[in-house]
Scaffold this motif. Structure first.
Motif, PDB file in Angstrom:
ATOM      1  N   GLN B  96     -54.275  49.369  59.106  1.00 50.12           N
ATOM      2  CA  GLN B  96     -54.942  49.449  57.814  1.00 50.12           C
ATOM      3  C   GLN B  96     -56.441  49.194  57.884  1.00 50.12           C
ATOM      4  O   GLN B  96     -57.228  49.916  57.311  1.00 50.12           O
ATOM      5  N   GLU B  97     -56.832  48.146  58.591  1.00 53.36           N
ATOM      6  CA  GLU B  97     -58.210  47.674  58.506  1.00 53.36           C
ATOM      7  C   GLU B  97     -59.067  48.221  59.635  1.00 53.36           C
ATOM      8  O   GLU B  97     -59.065  47.686  60.730  1.00 53.36           O
ATOM      9  N   PRO B  98     -59.820  49.288  59.367  1.00 52.73           N
ATOM     10  CA  PRO B  98     -60.656  49.805  60.443  1.00 52.73           C
ATOM     11  C   PRO B  98     -61.786  48.835  60.797  1.00 52.73           C
ATOM     12  O   PRO B  98     -62.409  48.970  61.833  1.00 52.73           O
ATOM     13  N   MET B  99     -62.019  47.857  59.925  1.00 53.91           N
ATOM     14  CA  MET B  99     -63.084  46.896  60.195  1.00 53.91           C
ATOM     15  C   MET B  99     -62.649  45.898  61.266  1.00 53.91           C
ATOM     16  O   MET B  99     -63.421  45.480  62.100  1.00 53.91           O
ATOM     17  N   THR B 100     -61.380  45.496  61.211  1.00 54.60           N
ATOM     18  CA  THR B 100     -60.944  44.435  62.115  1.00 54.60           C
ATOM     19  C   THR B 100     -60.206  44.964  63.341  1.00 54.60           C
ATOM     20  O   THR B 100     -59.993  44.215  64.283  1.00 54.60           O
ATOM     21  N   SER B 101     -59.810  46.242  63.349  1.00 57.09           N
ATOM     22  CA  SER B 101     -59.060  46.697  64.526  1.00 57.09           C
ATOM     23  C   SER B 101     -59.965  47.205  65.636  1.00 57.09           C
ATOM     24  O   SER B 101     -59.479  47.504  66.714  1.00 57.09           O
ATOM     25  N   LEU B 102     -61.257  47.336  65.384  1.00 62.66           N
ATOM     26  CA  LEU B 102     -62.174  47.749  66.448  1.00 62.66           C
ATOM     27  C   LEU B 102     -62.900  46.527  66.993  1.00 62.66           C
ATOM     28  O   LEU B 102     -63.194  45.584  66.263  1.00 62.66           O
ATOM     29  N   PRO B 149     -69.248  49.770  66.182  1.00 60.66           N
ATOM     30  CA  PRO B 149     -68.489  49.860  64.924  1.00 60.66           C
ATOM     31  C   PRO B 149     -69.307  49.508  63.686  1.00 60.66           C
ATOM     32  O   PRO B 149     -69.141  50.128  62.636  1.00 60.66           O
ATOM     33  N   ASP B 150     -70.222  48.526  63.775  1.00 64.07           N
ATOM     34  CA  ASP B 150     -70.959  48.132  62.574  1.00 64.07           C
ATOM     35  C   ASP B 150     -71.953  49.192  62.133  1.00 64.07           C
ATOM     36  O   ASP B 150     -72.510  49.104  61.037  1.00 64.07           O
ATOM     37  N   GLU B 151     -72.201  50.192  62.992  1.00 64.74           N
ATOM     38  CA  GLU B 151     -73.132  51.260  62.600  1.00 64.74           C
ATOM     39  C   GLU B 151     -72.414  52.398  61.885  1.00 64.74           C
ATOM     40  O   GLU B 151     -73.034  53.381  61.492  1.00 64.74           O
ATOM     41  N   LEU B 152     -71.099  52.255  61.720  1.00 67.95           N
ATOM     42  CA  LEU B 152     -70.316  53.321  61.104  1.00 67.95           C
ATOM     43  C   LEU B 152     -69.791  52.885  59.743  1.00 67.95           C
ATOM     44  O   LEU B 152     -69.592  51.697  59.496  1.00 67.95           O
ATOM     45  N   SER B 153     -69.530  53.871  58.885  1.00 68.03           N
ATOM     46  CA  SER B 153     -68.910  53.581  57.593  1.00 68.03           C
ATOM     47  C   SER B 153     -67.409  53.346  57.787  1.00 68.03           C
ATOM     48  O   SER B 153     -66.867  53.602  58.861  1.00 68.03           O
ATOM     49  N   GLY B 154     -66.748  52.870  56.733  1.00 62.07           N
ATOM     50  CA  GLY B 154     -65.317  52.605  56.809  1.00 62.07           C
ATOM     51  C   GLY B 154     -64.521  53.849  57.181  1.00 62.07           C
ATOM     52  O   GLY B 154     -63.613  53.791  58.010  1.00 62.07           O
ATOM     53  N   GLY B 155     -64.878  54.973  56.590  1.00 59.85           N
ATOM     54  CA  GLY B 155     -64.173  56.217  56.882  1.00 59.85           C
ATOM     55  C   GLY B 155     -64.386  56.655  58.323  1.00 59.85           C
ATOM     56  O   GLY B 155     -63.460  57.106  58.994  1.00 59.85           O
ATOM     57  N   LEU B 173     -46.966  59.278  66.008  1.00 61.82           N
ATOM     58  CA  LEU B 173     -48.045  58.447  65.496  1.00 61.82           C
ATOM     59  C   LEU B 173     -47.464  57.527  64.428  1.00 61.82           C
ATOM     60  O   LEU B 173     -46.755  57.985  63.534  1.00 61.82           O
ATOM     61  N   ILE B 174     -47.756  56.227  64.557  1.00 62.63           N
ATOM     62  CA  ILE B 174     -47.346  55.290  63.519  1.00 62.63           C
ATOM     63  C   ILE B 174     -48.602  54.841  62.789  1.00 62.63           C
ATOM     64  O   ILE B 174     -49.527  54.307  63.405  1.00 62.63           O
ATOM     65  N   ALA B 175     -48.667  55.096  61.505  1.00 65.34           N
ATOM     66  CA  ALA B 175     -49.859  54.754  60.723  1.00 65.34           C
ATOM     67  C   ALA B 175     -49.463  53.797  59.609  1.00 65.34           C
ATOM     68  O   ALA B 175     -48.660  54.141  58.745  1.00 65.34           O
ATOM     69  N   ASP B 176     -49.977  52.583  59.668  1.00 67.56           N
ATOM     70  CA  ASP B 176     -49.620  51.562  58.679  1.00 67.56           C
ATOM     71  C   ASP B 176     -50.734  51.432  57.646  1.00 67.56           C
ATOM     72  O   ASP B 176     -51.774  50.851  57.940  1.00 67.56           O
ATOM     73  N   GLU B 177     -50.540  51.998  56.478  1.00 70.51           N
ATOM     74  CA  GLU B 177     -51.519  51.974  55.392  1.00 70.51           C
ATOM     75  C   GLU B 177     -52.922  52.352  55.873  1.00 70.51           C
ATOM     76  O   GLU B 177     -53.880  51.615  55.629  1.00 70.51           O
ATOM     77  N   PRO B 178     -53.073  53.493  56.550  1.00 75.02           N
ATOM     78  CA  PRO B 178     -54.372  53.788  57.173  1.00 75.02           C
ATOM     79  C   PRO B 178     -55.489  54.094  56.179  1.00 75.02           C
ATOM     80  O   PRO B 178     -56.652  54.088  56.567  1.00 75.02           O
ATOM     81  N   THR B 179     -55.154  54.365  54.926  1.00 80.11           N
ATOM     82  CA  THR B 179     -56.215  54.731  53.985  1.00 80.11           C
ATOM     83  C   THR B 179     -56.347  53.741  52.834  1.00 80.11           C
ATOM     84  O   THR B 179     -57.122  53.969  51.904  1.00 80.11           O
ATOM     85  N   THR B 180     -55.611  52.641  52.896  1.00 79.14           N
ATOM     86  CA  THR B 180     -55.585  51.716  51.768  1.00 79.14           C
ATOM     87  C   THR B 180     -56.937  51.053  51.526  1.00 79.14           C
ATOM     88  O   THR B 180     -57.310  50.768  50.393  1.00 79.14           O
ATOM     89  N   LEU B 182     -59.803  52.391  52.022  1.00 80.23           N
ATOM     90  CA  LEU B 182     -60.868  53.391  51.907  1.00 80.23           C
ATOM     91  C   LEU B 182     -61.059  53.865  50.466  1.00 80.23           C
ATOM     92  O   LEU B 182     -60.136  53.829  49.664  1.00 80.23           O
ATOM     93  N   ASP B 183     -62.261  54.352  50.186  1.00 78.63           N
ATOM     94  CA  ASP B 183     -62.521  54.976  48.897  1.00 78.63           C
ATOM     95  C   ASP B 183     -61.691  56.238  48.745  1.00 78.63           C
ATOM     96  O   ASP B 183     -61.303  56.864  49.733  1.00 78.63           O
ATOM     97  N   VAL B 184     -61.477  56.623  47.501  1.00 77.60           N
ATOM     98  CA  VAL B 184     -60.528  57.704  47.231  1.00 77.60           C
ATOM     99  C   VAL B 184     -60.985  59.047  47.819  1.00 77.60           C
ATOM    100  O   VAL B 184     -60.169  59.805  48.350  1.00 77.60           O
ATOM    101  N   THR B 185     -62.269  59.337  47.812  1.00 80.68           N
ATOM    102  CA  THR B 185     -62.717  60.622  48.378  1.00 80.68           C
ATOM    103  C   THR B 185     -62.585  60.604  49.901  1.00 80.68           C
ATOM    104  O   THR B 185     -62.250  61.610  50.510  1.00 80.68           O
ATOM    105  N   VAL B 186     -62.829  59.420  50.502  1.00 78.33           N
ATOM    106  CA  VAL B 186     -62.685  59.291  51.951  1.00 78.33           C
ATOM    107  C   VAL B 186     -61.211  59.347  52.329  1.00 78.33           C
ATOM    108  O   VAL B 186     -60.817  59.971  53.319  1.00 78.33           O
ATOM    109  N   GLN B 187     -60.380  58.715  51.499  1.00 75.58           N
ATOM    110  CA  GLN B 187     -58.933  58.762  51.716  1.00 75.58           C
ATOM    111  C   GLN B 187     -58.439  60.200  51.781  1.00 75.58           C
ATOM    112  O   GLN B 187     -57.659  60.554  52.674  1.00 75.58           O
ATOM    113  N   ALA B 188     -58.924  61.025  50.859  1.00 74.34           N
ATOM    114  CA  ALA B 188     -58.491  62.425  50.827  1.00 74.34           C
ATOM    115  C   ALA B 188     -58.864  63.117  52.139  1.00 74.34           C
ATOM    116  O   ALA B 188     -58.074  63.887  52.701  1.00 74.34           O
TER     117      ALA B 188
END
Lengths: 267, 277
Positions: B96-102, B149-155, B173-180, B182-188
């Motif tokens: 879920q958390e791209p901030m903490t998994s990198l 990682p800190d130079e990139l956006s959440g998406g 591929l196992i994806a656990d809430e990968p877009t939760t 994220l903002d809705v446009t990025v989620q799409a």
């Protein structure tokens, strides 16, 4: 116009950020860029936008929790920016807020009865037994028990804590309530309960809501009018049904188009 | 239909309290090139099921019973070393958390290249060009290979996570809430990317979410979980279009629709408990 309980115009808030080598440079970010919004008496204005759009800054600036760089906020005809400390505190009785995170927004060392009753104490409303009675009545109204007064926030689930947060805001019988993402931390079944509770209380108490959310499905359900924010500006504003049916701005269209559940991606 | 993954009677309990069934006799299957969504509220056991499949349960929990059959092999009989060879190579994972998994102190090129080096033994030019190709594949310019990682956006971070997870061309591929987060446009955008990659690489995707809108967009099959149990499963059109279990129906009634025409109905748990008996 007496039709509006709150009108704000020309709101500008600039954040300065250190940047460049060793942070000696600085860049400015316009979190609010000449924003105008107004909330009708007894109605709900939803402010929608993505992260960084300025919607939470707007909420904080409207309540004067953060100073504005420019702009005016008229609440019941008075400019909040022109009030001194004690006048502002008095005005805030009628201007309450429900926060996003029901875990961070309640003091873990205070009993629920004291959390909900603190506003009454600050505004010197009633004597001890009257205050207690009002707290009990409010807790029961939001679906909690009188005995919950003696408990601490950690003894409650997320949804119950949000009920405590709502009781804390509404015990003062405010006129306008700013709800900043009040259900985004909750499961969908709990979210439905809280949204319905907010709607019922609006009817009963004649409340006006400024409802901040990133969830366009929730907003469609709650709002009478919406203001779409993007990069510190309100790009589109008006009746919710009309904007959802016929968005005028490209960004609004993109946002509405991104609501999940509309496009099959699987085959 | 031969299954890529078959879960049979999976049961997870706290090691100290084997009576408490956090995941209770869960069974379902996933075919190559298809997406199965596990949907449920917090505490329903959906994330624990995924962790148990990968053999990554926290040490306080145990898989008390059940089998995880992947490509014909029962993963529950594998040694930790064998599992390490499967994870990241044959089964990719996104959290879920791209901030903490990198890792914040390593550049993204290094992090994407790590599994290629470990699992496929790539190095030097071959490794570099594969990392560039992966970045392009997930929509990040290859020139950003040295970004942190800190130079990139959440998406963008989630795109990096996706590049890492598909690096070894896993079968699943196992994806656990990968877009939760994220903002809705990025989620799409991210959902469209995952759907496209799944299609192109013929991966099976196990996608965990709490959002029925997301389910409607990407699922072929749906597994609805409630209090550790699978209450309903089947093709997405059946489960969303004609739900059979009272909990599924009640949960769908809680979801506000984008048209605003449907009244919200909170779950009546007392009634649900009664009808469950």
């Amino acid at each position: 116009m007496s039709d509006f309980i709150l009108t704000a115009k020309g709101l500008t808030k600039i954040y300065k950020q250190r940047s460049g080598k060793f942070g000696f440079g600085s860049t400015t970010i316009k979190a609010l860029d000449d924003v105008a919004v107004s909330v009708r008496q007894g109605r709900t204005l939803a402010v929608v936008g993505e992260s960084g759009s300025g919607k939470s800054t707007l909420a904080r600036c409207l309540l004067q929790l953060q100073p504005l760089d420019a702009g005016e906020v008229h609440f019941e005809g008075r400019n909040l920016a022109g009030l001194n400390g004690s006048e502002l505190r008095a005005a805030r009785r009628h201007l309450q807020m429900v926060f996003q995170d029901p875990f961070a927004s309640l003091n873990p060392r205070m009993k629920v009865g004291d959390i909900v009753g603190e506003g009454l104490l600050i505004h010197k409303l009633g004597n001890a037994s009257e205050r207690r009675e009002r707290v009990v009545r409010m807790l029961q109204r939001v679906g909690l028990l009188a005995t919950d007064m003696e408990k601490y926030p950690h003894e409650f689930s997320g949804g119950q804590r949000q009920r405590i947060g709502i009781a804390r805001a509404l015990v003062l019988e405010p006129k306008l309530v700013v709800c900043d993402e009040p259900v985004s931390a909750l499961d969908v079944s709990i979210q439905a309960q809280i949204l319905l509770l907010l709607k019922e209380l609006q009817q009963e108490m004649g409340l006006s809501y400024l409802f901040i959310s990133h969830d366009l499905r929730v907003v469609r359900h709650m709002a009478d009018e919406i203001a779409v924010m993007h990069r510190g500006r309100v790009v589109e504003q008006g009746d919710v049904a009309r904007i959802y049916a016929e968005p005028q701005q490209e960004y609004t269209r993109k946002l509405l188009n991104s609501i999940p559940g509309q496009h099959r991606l699987a085959h | 239909m031969s299954h890529l993954l078959r879960i049979e009677g999976l049961t997870v309990t706290p090691a100290a309290n084997p009576q408490r069934l956090l995941v209770d006799n869960v069974s379902f299957a996933l075919a190559a090139g298809r997406t199965t969504c596990i949907v449920g509220e917090s505490g329903s056991g959906k994330s624990l099921s995924a962790l148990a499949i990968m053999g990554l349960l926290p040490s306080a929990l145990q898989r008390q019973a059940g089998h995880v059959v992947f490509q014909g092999h029962d993963l529950t009989t594998f040694t930790p070393a064998q599992m390490r060879d499967i994870r990241g190579k044959r089964i990719g994972m996104i959290f879920q958390e791209p901030m903490t998994s990198l890792n914040p102190v390593l550049n993204i090129g290094y992090q994407i290249g790590e599994s290629l080096a470990v699992h496929l033994g790539l190095s030097g030019k071959a490794l570099k060009s594969k990392v560039s190709a992966l970045l392009e594949q997930v929509g990040i310019p290859a020139a950003r290979v040295s970004s942190y990682p800190d130079e990139l956006s959440g998406g963008q971070r989630q795109r990096v996570m996706i590049a890492m997870s598909i690096a070894c061309e896993p079968a699943m591929l196992i994806a656990d809430e990968p877009t939760t987060a994220l903002d809705v446009t990025v989620q799409a955008q991210i959902l469209a990317l995952l759907a496209e990659l799944k299609q192109r690489m013929n991966m099976g995707m196990l996608f965990i979410t709490h959002d029925f809108g997301v389910v409607a967009d990407i699922a072929d099959d749906v597994v609805v979980m409630f209090r550790g149990q699978v209450v309903e499963s089947g093709p997405v059109s059946d489960v969303l279009g004609n739900p059979q279990h009272p909990y599924t129906r009640a949960l769908l009634d809680c979801v506000p629709d984008a048209e605003g025409s449907k009244p919200l109905k909170p779950i009546d748990y007392a009634w649900l408990n009664e009808s469950a008996q």
